[in-house]
Design a protein around this motif. Sequence first.
Motif, PDB file in Angstrom:
ATOM      1  N   ASN A 185       2.686  14.866   2.699  1.00 37.25           N
ATOM      2  CA  ASN A 185       3.357  13.760   1.986  1.00 37.25           C
ATOM      3  C   ASN A 185       4.553  13.499   2.862  1.00 37.25           C
ATOM      4  O   ASN A 185       4.753  14.012   3.967  1.00 37.25           O
ATOM      5  N   ILE A 225      -3.646  11.060   4.606  1.00 36.48           N
ATOM      6  CA  ILE A 225      -4.529  10.036   3.859  1.00 36.48           C
ATOM      7  C   ILE A 225      -5.051  10.761   2.572  1.00 36.48           C
ATOM      8  O   ILE A 225      -5.210  10.225   1.405  1.00 36.48           O
ATOM      9  N   ILE A 226      -5.479  11.908   2.807  1.00 34.92           N
ATOM     10  CA  ILE A 226      -6.208  12.489   1.714  1.00 34.92           C
ATOM     11  C   ILE A 226      -5.407  13.665   1.105  1.00 34.92           C
ATOM     12  O   ILE A 226      -5.692  14.611   0.136  1.00 34.92           O
ATOM     13  N   GLY A 227      -3.963  13.495   0.975  1.00 34.09           N
ATOM     14  CA  GLY A 227      -3.108  14.020  -0.027  1.00 34.09           C
ATOM     15  C   GLY A 227      -2.797  15.723   0.732  1.00 34.09           C
ATOM     16  O   GLY A 227      -1.731  16.023  -0.155  1.00 34.09           O
ATOM     17  N   SER A 261      -9.251   0.141  -3.105  1.00 32.83           N
ATOM     18  CA  SER A 261     -10.217   0.372  -3.922  1.00 32.83           C
ATOM     19  C   SER A 261     -11.349  -0.540  -3.932  1.00 32.83           C
ATOM     20  O   SER A 261     -11.807  -1.061  -4.942  1.00 32.83           O
ATOM     21  N   ASN A 319      -1.072   8.912  -5.537  1.00 33.32           N
ATOM     22  CA  ASN A 319      -0.644   8.032  -4.991  1.00 33.32           C
ATOM     23  C   ASN A 319      -1.634   7.771  -3.515  1.00 33.32           C
ATOM     24  O   ASN A 319      -0.869   8.276  -2.492  1.00 33.32           O
ATOM     25  N   SER A 320      -2.287   6.836  -3.577  1.00 32.70           N
ATOM     26  CA  SER A 320      -3.277   6.904  -2.435  1.00 32.70           C
ATOM     27  C   SER A 320      -3.120   5.365  -1.835  1.00 32.70           C
ATOM     28  O   SER A 320      -2.911   4.352  -2.829  1.00 32.70           O
ATOM     29  N   SER A 321      -3.059   5.068  -0.758  1.00 35.10           N
ATOM     30  CA  SER A 321      -2.712   3.771  -0.069  1.00 35.10           C
ATOM     31  C   SER A 321      -4.140   3.150   0.290  1.00 35.10           C
ATOM     32  O   SER A 321      -4.034   2.069   0.695  1.00 35.10           O
ATOM     33  N   PHE A 376      -9.956   9.419  -3.668  1.00 36.57           N
ATOM     34  CA  PHE A 376      -8.801   8.659  -3.498  1.00 36.57           C
ATOM     35  C   PHE A 376      -8.394   8.305  -4.927  1.00 36.57           C
ATOM     36  O   PHE A 376      -6.843   8.284  -5.010  1.00 36.57           O
ATOM     37  N   SER A 429       0.892  -1.089  -0.094  1.00 38.93           N
ATOM     38  CA  SER A 429       0.009  -0.033  -0.077  1.00 38.93           C
ATOM     39  C   SER A 429       0.757   1.285  -0.178  1.00 38.93           C
ATOM     40  O   SER A 429       0.154   2.431  -0.355  1.00 38.93           O
ATOM     41  N   LEU A 446      -6.328  10.965  -6.375  1.00 39.47           N
ATOM     42  CA  LEU A 446      -4.821  11.216  -5.820  1.00 39.47           C
ATOM     43  C   LEU A 446      -3.708  10.571  -6.744  1.00 39.47           C
ATOM     44  O   LEU A 446      -4.080   9.342  -7.226  1.00 39.47           O
TER      45      LEU A 446
END
Length: 676
Positions: free
Chosen positions: A195, A190-192, A567, A562-564, A557, A129, A560
Amino acid sequence: MQFQILKLIIWPKNQMFLPQIVPFEPGKVNVITGASRTGKSAIIPIIDYCLGSFDCSIPIDTIRDYAVWYGIVIKTSAEEILIGREVPVGTTSSNNFFLMRGSNLVPPVTIFQPNEKLDGIKNFLNGLSGVPFQGLGSEDNRGYQARLSFRDLMAFVFQSQDIVANQNILFYKTHSHEHREKLRNWFPFIIGAENMDILTARNRVQEIEKQLSRLRRDFERAKSVSNSWVENMQGHLRIAQEYGLIDKAGLSDPNPEMLLEIARTLLENIPDYSQTTIENIEESSKEVMELDALEGKLSLNIGQAKKRLSDLNELKSGLKDYGNSVRRRQDRLHISQWLLDMQSDGQECPSCGSHDHPKKVEEITKISTAFKALESESKTLAEVPASFAREEEKIKAQLALYLEEKQELQGRIDNIAAKDQKVQQEMQKRKNMFLFLGHLQAHLQFFDKLSDGGEYQDQIKVLEEELKRLNKVVDANGVYNRINGATAKIAAKILSHLKTLDVEDKYKEVAPRFDIKDLNISVLSNDSHWHYLGQVGSASNWVSFHIALMCALQEFFLELRNSSVPSFVIFDQPSQVYFPKLKKAPVEGEGIDVKFEDDEDVTAVKNIFKTISNSIKTSSNGKWQAIILDHADDIIYGEIDLIHEVDVWRNGKKLIPLEWIESGKQNDAPKLQPDR
């Protein structure tokens, strides 16, 4: 992150049967419909358990009794992954996992032994992730500040039956204070809005702020102690003047730099003894001064004698070792005797190898005689000369004489000192002088730290410059603005989905507020005040906000870079708030089923399926997956796009096949003894 469920697998305890495989389609709305007590609500706990949950929430008895392993097949952008986990024993979750990776995986019919442990699976999922490898604090990386893990992201993918229509809790397992606080702390990342560079810089900022606080505290403490440091230094130098170490010049000048320079010069030229003269102390005895100088000369002679004696002993030891070595070689060889033994008849000449050499005996005798002379000479060299002993006795006698003279001299000094109090004071002053010089050196180092460019200020300046640079990276205002921008964007997406769900009309007009600090949603009331979801009436509103939020977050997400966050989202019984009066199951022992008879309720439930389908199809182009576990059947969702009906668990069909249960009951039944 592309991370969707392809299969859920249960391996039977009875290996006569094949594993139970529940297939799912990526990028679609997967529906398992069925009556109650068929295993629908066990899907979330099983997937959660396979993804490394510490606790096991899988229902006891039937779901556990007839299974030996649970597993899921995951599809990522690069490969397919099978993660299996052994059934828990009692209240203890298993530490045994089975990991398999590849393309187009075929699950094994039987898992014979594990190949991974819980920590290994967690590390694998963390790496997959791309969650950060550092916590939010520079030192305490535990609890709420601990490193973000893949497990924390399960809050965004599971809407269990007790969460999906909850007015107070939006996310899975956030009823636990620890999970809730940790998710709140990590939400900006998490929401960017943050970083890796920001996290690293902020951790370093915390370290620097602690160091600066300590250095400034030490510096202020030192300054408060040394507010009168000029007077203190002048006092030190006046004492040095009394000892005759410096003159009066410069002491009247209160210039700090001048005083420090005088102190440095003094410490660079420390005398061997007090330079106090007869004129400085009239009462002092001249004889004591002379005896003191004589004592110094005697101490020097004693040191030189001890050094000569030590060197002589080392030389004697070296000669003895050499002599022993020579004697050992001589004893081993005896060359002269060996040559004489070669004279016997019948032996070859050792020089030419001939038996007929006419002068063999004469030549051998000459050589042997020469070797005897060398052996005698080497024996002499191996012995320690007698002169060494004489020199040693001479040095010892001289050293004893020096020591006796010093003892007599010290006795004279002691006698004079005992009679003359002033002399005692002078001798004590001599001792105090050297103590004073030690204190002066320590104070000088301390005063240097307080001067411009001192150690404290240099360290503080370097750290302040680094802090200034890192604060630009951390950019608190920028993070704040990015959080507001992200939450506003999520709120706008929520509003767009609320327009197709069963909420009051006023909630379809003004976007709600999504608060990541309180993990809650606020709505605008008729009196223009904002209120949390828990203050909004009607369960139909609550479930609609949950559905809209989950769809909005998945869409966000995916936008974004690069979202961890995985999905997929699993909804368990989202239609529960519309359940009418329940009809009894047609078959005894089967779970009860639900039939939606009211047209408004049917429309509301359909809109739940349509909203999720539209989010996957229109807003994200099939890049996230939904799994819905519900009583609603194809009458509700049959004509909706992207619906994939996984299975219908009715009329005896369940998650655990009936034949597994019947076989288990037969095996557990007591065997009848034959009649005798």
